[in-house]
Enzyme design. Structure first.
Site, PDB file in Angstrom:
ATOM      1  CD  GLU A 190      -2.650   1.335   2.552  1.00 20.89           C
ATOM      2  OE1 GLU A 190      -3.705   1.208   2.458  1.00 20.89           O
ATOM      3  OE2 GLU A 190      -1.818   0.454   3.597  1.00 20.89           O
ATOM      4  CE  LYS A 246      -7.164   1.584   3.465  1.00 17.68           C
ATOM      5  NZ  LYS A 246      -5.605   2.189   3.993  1.00 17.68           N
ATOM      6  CB  CYS A 258      -3.729  -1.378   4.980  1.00 20.58           C
ATOM      7  SG  CYS A 258      -3.189  -0.932   6.816  1.00 20.58           S
TER       8      CYS A 258
END
Length: 297
Positions: free
Chosen positions: A52, A129, A163
């Site tokens: 990321e 995300k 993440c």
């Protein structure tokens, strides 16, 4: 619950644990990416995953540290080039590339943290995300995406959870309901505590959903980049904890905070066995009469 019938029985995956470095130009960063991809391709990997926010290193070449808004402007200027370079590299090396993540403004003007997946047939897909961290929201103005869908590849459908997304169990169950058995988690955490949140949650997802997860993190320190002073990681390729898998659920892992490439072979038939014959059968034993995960889209 069955896996998608489109999965290859054996899939070789590679994960890049990348060190933050002062980066004079786009070409310098991409040459490093190419070296990792060539190494993975020589070993016949089907996928390689990058961390990321690895493109934040492009900001280090500025004469003065850029403001968050100027940083997003600069990163957005590179988005088309990133897509083109990764698309070409994936096709050239015959490897599917999970392109870490990249903060950029979309055509609608929304700032998102996006993972592109460059397929080796020359096509590209993306996953935004869904859950920006409070820090991403407050500093960069990054907003969450609106959908979580499998990405079809020549090896079968794969999932991407960036993440913080891995820390929401609903996403793992959504992917399981979508017949996904392989999930990639690019991540960037500045301290061991953040790394362990990602690691522990990914382990939990492998048990809950009887799937494989590949994590890829940034490590080290960098100057002249807003909101990215240091990073801590121990990237890993994780499995369920059951008969036939490593007892600790770790198929491979990188040394802590050292740049490294790890590779492992995934046997997708083992997931089917775990789901039907395992000592625990989390998916089959769900109490849908009591609870379920429902999505609005």
């Amino acid at each position: 619950m069955k896996l998608s019938p489109d999965y290859k029985s054996k899939i070789r995956v590679a994960s890049v644990q990348m060190a933050l470095m002062q980066t004079p130009s786009f070409r310098d960063l991409f040459d490093r990416v190419r070296a990792f991809a060539e190494d993975a391709a020589r070993q016949d990997a089907d996928f390689i995953c990058l961390p990321e926010h690895f493109t934040l290193q492009l900001l280090s070449a500025a004469e003065q540290k850029l403001s968050p808004e100027a940083s997003i402007d600069k990163l957005t200027q590179t988005t088309a080039q990133i897509v083109a370079e990764f698309t070409g590299l994936a096709k050239e090396l015959n490897i599917n590339i999970v392109c870490g993540s990249h903060a950029t403004r979309t055509d609608a003007g929304k700032t998102e943290n996006i993972t592109f997946l460059a397929r080796r047939d020359g096509t590209i897909a993306s996953q935004s995300k869904l859950h920006p961290t409070p820090d991403e929201w407050d500093v960069w103005g990054i907003k969450g995406g609106d959908s979580l869908e499998p990405i079809e590849t020549d090896c079968g459908p794969v999932g991407i959870q960036i993440c913080y997304d891995s820390e929401f169990p609903e996403l793992g169950r959504r992917h399981a309901d979508q017949e996904v058995g392989l999930v990639f988690v690019p991540y960037c955490t500045e301290a061991r505590s953040g790394h362990l949140r990602v690691r522990y949650c990914c382990h939990a997802r492998t048990v809950e959903n009887q799937c494989y997860i590949v994590t890829s993190g940034l490590v080290g320190t960098i100057e002249n980049v807003e909101n990215c002073d240091e990073a801590y990681a121990q990237s890993a390729i994780l499995t369920p904890s059951d008969a036939g898998f490593p007892p600790d659920g770790i198929l491979a892992q990188a040394p802590i905070n050292e740049e490294n490439l790890i590779i492992a072979d995934l046997d997708m038939t083992m997931l089917e066995k775990a789901r039907t014959l395992g000592s625990v059968r989390n998916l089959a034993n769900r109490r849908n009469d009591l609870y379920d995960v429902k999505w609005s889209v």
